[in-house]
Write a protein that holds these residues in place. Structure first.
Motif, mmCIF file in Angstrom:
data_model
loop_
_atom_site.group_PDB
_atom_site.id
_atom_site.type_symbol
_atom_site.label_atom_id
_atom_site.label_comp_id
_atom_site.label_asym_id
_atom_site.label_seq_id
_atom_site.Cartn_x
_atom_site.Cartn_y
_atom_site.Cartn_z
ATOM 1 N N VAL A 26 117.854 106.654 7.795
ATOM 2 C CA VAL A 26 117.271 105.437 9.155
ATOM 3 C C VAL A 26 117.315 104.365 8.686
ATOM 4 C CG1 VAL A 26 114.482 105.552 8.138
ATOM 5 C CG2 VAL A 26 115.347 105.145 10.300
ATOM 6 N N VAL A 27 117.663 103.584 7.503
ATOM 7 C CA VAL A 27 117.684 102.843 6.835
ATOM 8 C C VAL A 27 119.098 101.996 7.706
ATOM 9 C CG1 VAL A 27 118.502 101.261 4.393
ATOM 10 C CG2 VAL A 27 116.252 102.910 4.447
ATOM 11 N N SER A 28 120.304 103.352 7.132
ATOM 12 C CA SER A 28 122.035 102.877 7.542
ATOM 13 C C SER A 28 121.113 102.699 8.682
ATOM 14 C CB SER A 28 122.769 103.415 7.199
ATOM 15 O OG SER A 28 122.490 105.246 7.986
ATOM 16 N N TRP A 29 121.317 103.189 9.864
ATOM 17 C CA TRP A 29 120.745 103.037 11.185
ATOM 18 C C TRP A 29 119.404 101.516 11.700
ATOM 19 C CZ3 TRP A 29 122.011 105.993 15.232
ATOM 20 C CH2 TRP A 29 122.752 107.363 15.410
ATOM 21 N N THR A 30 119.014 101.232 11.310
ATOM 22 C CA THR A 30 118.199 100.076 11.669
ATOM 23 C C THR A 30 119.014 98.937 10.879
ATOM 24 O OG1 THR A 30 116.397 100.909 10.929
ATOM 25 C CG2 THR A 30 116.446 98.549 10.799
ATOM 26 N N THR A 31 119.712 99.037 9.429
ATOM 27 C CA THR A 31 120.525 98.113 9.743
ATOM 28 C C THR A 31 121.869 97.098 10.299
ATOM 29 O OG1 THR A 31 120.779 98.633 6.992
ATOM 30 C CG2 THR A 31 121.981 97.318 7.419
ATOM 31 N N MET A 32 122.750 98.757 10.535
ATOM 32 C CA MET A 32 123.330 98.494 12.206
ATOM 33 C C MET A 32 123.086 97.900 13.383
ATOM 34 S SD MET A 32 126.176 98.778 11.199
ATOM 35 C CE MET A 32 126.902 99.151 13.177
ATOM 36 N N VAL A 33 121.600 98.411 14.086
ATOM 37 C CA VAL A 33 120.351 97.652 14.769
ATOM 38 C C VAL A 33 120.239 96.093 14.292
ATOM 39 C CG1 VAL A 33 118.412 97.574 15.967
ATOM 40 C CG2 VAL A 33 119.576 100.127 15.323
ATOM 41 N N ASN A 34 120.333 95.678 13.259
ATOM 42 C CA ASN A 34 119.522 94.624 13.124
ATOM 43 C C ASN A 34 121.163 93.846 13.071
ATOM 44 O OD1 ASN A 34 116.854 94.056 12.801
ATOM 45 N ND2 ASN A 34 117.232 95.304 10.698
ATOM 46 N N GLY A 35 122.275 94.383 12.574
ATOM 47 C CA GLY A 35 123.503 93.639 12.985
ATOM 48 C C GLY A 35 123.794 93.590 14.171
ATOM 49 N N TYR A 36 123.466 93.957 15.288
ATOM 50 C CA TYR A 36 124.352 94.052 16.478
ATOM 51 C C TYR A 36 123.510 92.662 17.102
ATOM 52 C CZ TYR A 36 127.592 98.424 16.327
ATOM 53 O OH TYR A 36 129.051 98.400 16.498
ATOM 54 N N MET A 37 122.529 92.832 17.026
ATOM 55 C CA MET A 37 121.444 92.222 17.384
ATOM 56 C C MET A 37 121.920 90.972 17.041
ATOM 57 S SD MET A 37 119.126 93.337 19.572
ATOM 58 C CE MET A 37 118.352 94.737 20.674
ATOM 59 N N LYS A 38 121.847 90.400 16.066
ATOM 60 C CA LYS A 38 122.142 89.079 15.550
ATOM 61 C C LYS A 38 123.550 88.791 16.088
ATOM 62 C CE LYS A 38 122.425 87.235 10.728
ATOM 63 N NZ LYS A 38 122.377 86.785 9.579
#
Length: 464
Positions: A26-38
């Motif tokens: 879930v950490v890697s998924w969340t990291t990607m979501v944050n990156g796309y949003m940013k």
């Protein structure tokens, strides 16, 4: 490595690394979501979030914060609601982001719902949640609620104190700001540059000239390393609004740093208040040398000429604007009701309820004349007949917004109107009278401050 690619903005490499991972947590998924949003790539973030297994609170927070960051505030609120329905408990970070979206929507009703959830989770007194609630209520026009929240915050920090001081200043509660400042000092907190900006703003908006002088003298003498252009802008505003235009102009000329356009605009605005054309022309000249496309300066100067009946100068200023490609910001006012924004411009005819709105304004016009109201035609900024000037004033956007709010809300309830430009003098007088006639509190936020109209008077005491 995944986070490093995202920090560098290399989303392509980050996505390839993510797709090639043998096991994704879930950490890697969340990291990607944050990156796309940013990076503003909201749809890619949404796609990942939909496919993410076992979402935890950090994952939900990534979506809420991302939507808030990208000004998709309604989506942030929808995710917050869905998060709770799925049994995931929000934490401090959740509330900080979702309350920022409530503030972005200027939807105090939504903010109250979020506040209720924070109370149920025993997070209302948490300093980060409390600070976010405080700012949300302040920005939505509810200064009394912001004070109540502030008093309940446990472990207040400098942000808490600065937020309540600045909030008090925004609402013209200068005495409150000074009281909170004294409490801040007694509690052992050291004021910073933001504290002094709030105090100087409070003095400016409440007409406290001598207090403002003392604060400014103190920070320039003992806190000189923290003094910036914002403090000088506030002091010029304090002097200018108090009628000390010559002193204000001398302060600008003798500043230890080069004044920017905001400093000169503070002086120009004061010249508009006190109808000093000569000083206004000097201030405007300095602004145009720094920013030839400053629409605010052109508008202030043009309005000053119009109030003085110098229509040839008005025409010359408007021609100069056109030739320079300077576009005046269109004035508008709006009311947020049941989560929906209802926006009006001067002379608007587009709202579905516009006929009822104008009918309500005609009724108010007659009621106001009965109590002695006479239109101040200096604020009708066009060279037309007197009767047309009065008609134009009654079509100002803030009056249309108030008319809408009166026919669309419960009798006796408060009204909050937001406006992107400064409220004109005639509208200010009219709204005072309306508050007395209809027996309601009307809060109006213009470009400079909040005005609280109640029982025929305004919280600014006609000083703004």
């Amino acid at each position: 490595m995944l986070q490093g690619c995202l920090d560098c903005g290399d989303l392509g490499t980050a996505r390839r690394l993510f797709d090639e991972m043998p096991e994704r947590n879930v950490v890697s998924w969340t990291t990607m979501v944050n990156g796309y949003m940013k990076s503003g790539r909201v749809e890619e973030a949404e796609g990942l979030f939909r496919d993410m297994p076992g979402k935890d609170v950090a994952a939900w927070n990534a979506m809420i914060h991302g939507y808030s960051f990208n000004s998709k505030h309604e989506d942030a609120l929808m995710v917050f609601i869905k998060m709770i329905r799925e049994g995931v408990f929000p934490n401090q970070s959740t509330f900080t982001s979702v309350l920022n979206s409530c503030r972005g929507l200027e939807a105090v009703d939504k903010g109250r719902e979020v506040h209720t959830v924070a109370i149920k989770l025993d997070l209302e007194t948490d300093v980060s949640v409390g600070n976010s609630l405080l700012v949300m209520y302040t920005e939505c026009g509810n200064v009394h609620d912001s004070v109540a929240v502030f008093k309940r915050i446990e472990g207040k920090n400098t942000v808490s104190w600065n937020s309540i001081i600045v909030g008090s200043a925004q609402h013209g509660c200068g005495i409150w700001a000074l009281i909170f400042f004294n409490q801040m000092l007694r509690t052992g907190f050291e004021p910073d540059e933001f504290t002094f900006t709030g105090l100087l703003s409070a003095c400016s908006r409440s007409g406290m000239l001598q207090k403002g002088r003392r604060f400014f003298e103190y920070i320039t003498r003992y806190k000189s390393a923290s003094v910036d252009l914002q403090h000088y802008t506030c002091m010029v505003d304090i002097l200018g609004r108090s009628g000390k235009l010559h002193e204000a102009e001398e302060l600008v000329k003798n500043m230890p740093m080069k004044p920017n356009s905001m400093v000169w605009l503070a002086l120009l605005s004061a010249c508009r208040v006190h109808s000093n054309v000569d000083a206004a022309e000097r201030a405007a000249k300095s602004i145009f040398s720094l920013d030839p496309h400053c629409s605010a300066a052109y508008v202030l100067l043009s309005n000053l000429y119009a109030s003085a009946g110098r229509w040839a100068d008005v025409s010359r200023t408007r021609v100069r604007m056109r030739h320079g490609g300077v576009v005046k910001e269109r004035g508008s006012s709006w009311v947020v009701m049941k989560g929906k924004k209802h926006e009006f411009v001067s002379g608007d005819r587009g709202h579905p309820l516009i006929e009822r709105i104008y009918e309500k304004l005609r009724w108010l016009r007659e009621k106001l004349k009965e109590v002695g109201y006479v239109a101040d035609q200096r604020f009708a900024l066009h060279d037309v007949e007197d009767e047309q000037k009065e008609e134009m004033l009654w079509c100002h956007s803030e009056r249309l917004a108030i008319g809408f709010a009166l026919i669309s809300s419960v009798e006796g309830s408060g009204i909050t109107v937001m406006k992107n430009l400064r409220v004109c003098g005639d509208c200010h007088e009219v709204i005072k009278l309306i508050s007395g006639v209809v027996g309601r509190e009307i809060v109006v936020r213009d470009s400079g401050r909040f005005h609280h109209f109640k029982n025929g008077v305004c919280s600014c005491s006609d000083y703004w």
